[in-house]
Design an enzyme around this catalytic site. Structure first.
Site, short mmCIF file in Angstrom:
data_model
loop_
_atom_site.label_atom_id
_atom_site.label_comp_id
_atom_site.label_asym_id
_atom_site.label_seq_id
_atom_site.Cartn_x
_atom_site.Cartn_y
_atom_site.Cartn_z
N ARG A 140 125.79 5.04 72.53
CA ARG A 140 127.17 5.48 72.74
C ARG A 140 127.62 5.01 74.12
NH1 ARG A 140 127.88 5.66 68.08
NH2 ARG A 140 128.44 7.44 66.79
N HIS A 158 131.73 -2.38 67.84
CA HIS A 158 131.00 -1.29 67.16
C HIS A 158 130.55 -1.73 65.76
CE1 HIS A 158 130.51 3.33 67.19
NE2 HIS A 158 129.64 2.81 66.36
P1 NAP Z 1 117.84 10.76 66.24
O1 NAP Z 1 116.96 10.50 65.07
O2 NAP Z 1 118.37 12.14 66.46
O3 NAP Z 1 117.04 10.31 67.54
C1 NAP Z 1 117.52 10.50 68.84
C2 NAP Z 1 116.42 10.06 69.83
O4 NAP Z 1 116.94 10.18 71.15
C3 NAP Z 1 115.16 10.93 69.75
O5 NAP Z 1 114.00 10.14 69.92
C4 NAP Z 1 115.34 11.87 70.94
O6 NAP Z 1 114.14 12.35 71.50
C5 NAP Z 1 116.02 10.94 71.94
N1 NAP Z 1 116.75 11.71 72.93
C6 NAP Z 1 117.82 12.53 72.76
N2 NAP Z 1 118.16 13.08 73.94
C7 NAP Z 1 117.30 12.60 74.84
C8 NAP Z 1 117.13 12.82 76.24
N3 NAP Z 1 117.92 13.64 76.93
N4 NAP Z 1 116.12 12.17 76.86
C9 NAP Z 1 115.29 11.35 76.19
N5 NAP Z 1 115.39 11.10 74.86
C10 NAP Z 1 116.39 11.73 74.21
O7 NAP Z 1 119.10 9.80 66.22
P2 NAP Z 1 119.23 8.35 65.53
O8 NAP Z 1 119.51 8.50 64.08
O9 NAP Z 1 118.09 7.51 65.94
O10 NAP Z 1 120.61 7.83 66.21
C11 NAP Z 1 120.74 7.72 67.62
C12 NAP Z 1 122.19 7.45 68.00
O11 NAP Z 1 122.57 6.12 67.63
C13 NAP Z 1 123.23 8.31 67.29
O12 NAP Z 1 123.34 9.58 67.90
C14 NAP Z 1 124.51 7.50 67.45
O13 NAP Z 1 125.17 7.87 68.64
C15 NAP Z 1 123.99 6.07 67.61
N6 NAP Z 1 124.42 5.21 66.46
C16 NAP Z 1 125.13 4.08 66.74
C17 NAP Z 1 125.55 3.26 65.71
C18 NAP Z 1 126.33 1.99 65.99
O14 NAP Z 1 126.86 1.38 65.04
N7 NAP Z 1 126.41 1.53 67.22
C19 NAP Z 1 125.24 3.58 64.38
C20 NAP Z 1 124.50 4.74 64.13
C21 NAP Z 1 124.09 5.55 65.19
P3 NAP Z 1 113.11 13.28 70.63
O15 NAP Z 1 112.51 12.36 69.60
O16 NAP Z 1 112.13 13.74 71.60
O17 NAP Z 1 113.96 14.36 70.01
#
Ligand code: NAP
Length: 312
Positions: free
Chosen positions: A227, A275
């Site tokens: 993000r 995006h």
């Molecule tokens: P997810 O499964 O919830 O994973 C989030 C990861 O971030 C987890 O490993 C979590 O740690 C880590 N994290 C969160 N807060 C943290 C912090 N303060 N310090 C260190 N690590 C932290 O989410 P996801 O499905 O992988 O998606 C991640 C993000 O990608 C979404 O929230 C969205 O914003 C973005 N996204 C972007 C697109 C695009 O087209 N650009 C598309 C889809 C998603 P833990 O494992 O320890 O909980």
């Protein structure tokens, strides 16, 4: 469940109709009704949402949970008035695969010096850069959730030295992992290409600041697919202008679409993407949503919901 499902979306009408078409085809027995066409607001227990107006959701007094069509849900989480409603975000395995493909594509773009060769071509410069093997390139992944884990697997298979950082320490075969502030410093210190796949939360906002960029290995690059608000863009420009960093590929921004006058567009060491790294696939995403609706209809069970304390 003897209730209706509302579709609460502030997206263009063609896109909205396409989603409604998928739901109607997959779930003809249960209509998904656009908010403006709802006859009985009290009958709604579930809302399928895409950029919803909070005020619309608050008009549904018996809403039990919200199903987002997007993976990032910070827009809903920042509305305190919706705090009491369980929220489910999109976790389509196809999305992780699509994102891993994008991470590999843009990592290779940086790894094989494509920005510099594109610039050289403009100036008709014939100059070969030193070649670096993928195994000598450390790619640091911020976030080892659904997307980060898929990216790590693909990068490792392509021969890169993939390392990763998350809130809680993970064990991933063949991937060195880090956690906590000290872990972040340790990882940045050895990272050539930094890939951000974090959610936007209070803790990750401006995480990539001047200090983080200074800690990144000299000549390092950034790919931000998480993000926009996670990156301090002024600090990034300073790090690129000073020559400490090499290039940045940015797909997400604080304001989208990125305004035409924003300096990021014109920066010679920044690639701006609109995006597109991992678009939601309406076919597989609607199947997943319908599966969630059916489980709820059958036994009242809800998918895993977003943790409001951690913000993801
Ligand atoms: P997810 O499964 O919830 O994973 C989030 C990861 O971030 C987890 O490993 C979590 O740690 C880590 N994290 C969160 N807060 C943290 C912090 N303060 N310090 C260190 N690590 C932290 O989410 P996801 O499905 O992988 O998606 C991640 C993000 O990608 C979404 O929230 C969205 O914003 C973005 N996204 C972007 C697109 C695009 O087209 N650009 C598309 C889809 C998603 P833990 O494992 O320890 O909980």
């Amino acid at each position: 469940m003897n209730s209706s499902i509302a579709f609460v979306a502030d997206i263009d009408s063609e896109e909205a109709n396409s989603w409604l078409g998928h739901f109607a085809r997959l779930m003809p027995e249960t209509p998904v009704v656009p908010f403006d066409a709802l006859a009985d607001l009290e009958a709604v227990e579930v809302a399928i949402v895409a950029n919803p107006r909070p005020a619309d959701l608050l008009k549904l007094p018996n809403l039990k949970w919200i199903q987002s069509l997007w993976a990032g849900v910070e827009g809903i989480l920042k509305e305190p008035s919706l705090d009491h409603i369980p929220l489910v975000r999109m976790t389509d395995p196809n999305l992780a695969e699509t994102m891993a493909e994008a991470v590999l594509a843009w990592t290779l773009y940086l790894h094989r010096d494509m920005p510099a060769y594109a610039q050289q071509q403009k100036e008709a410069i014939w100059k070969q850069m030193p070649f670096t093997r993928a195994s000598s390139r450390t790619v640091g992944i911020l976030g080892l959730g659904k997307l980060g884990l898929a990216a790590a697997t693909v990068l490792k298979a392509a021969g890169f030295n993939a390392v990763g950082w998350s809130r809680s320490l993970k064990t991933i075969d063949g991937v060195q992992t880090f956690a906590g502030r000290d872990g972040l410093t340790e990882m940045l210190d050895q990272t050539d290409i930094l890939v951000c796949l974090l959610p936007h939360t209070l803790e990750t906002r401006n995480l990539l600041d001047a200090e983080a960029f200074t800690t990144l290995k000299k000549g390092g690059s950034l790919i931000n697919f998480g993000r926009g608000a996670i990156v301090d863009h002024e600090a990034l420009i300073d790090a690129l202008d000073s020559g400490h960093m090499n290039h940045a590929v940015l797909d997400v921004f604080r304001q989208e679409p990125l305004p035409a006058k924003n300096a990021l567009w014109q920066h010679p060491h920044i690639t701006v993407l609109p995006h597109i790294s991992a678009p939601t696939d309406p076919v597989s995403a609607s199947q997943l949503v319908v599966m969630n609706m059916r489980h709820y209809q059958n036994d009242g069970s809800m998918p895993v919901t977003v943790n409001r304390q951690t913000g993801y």
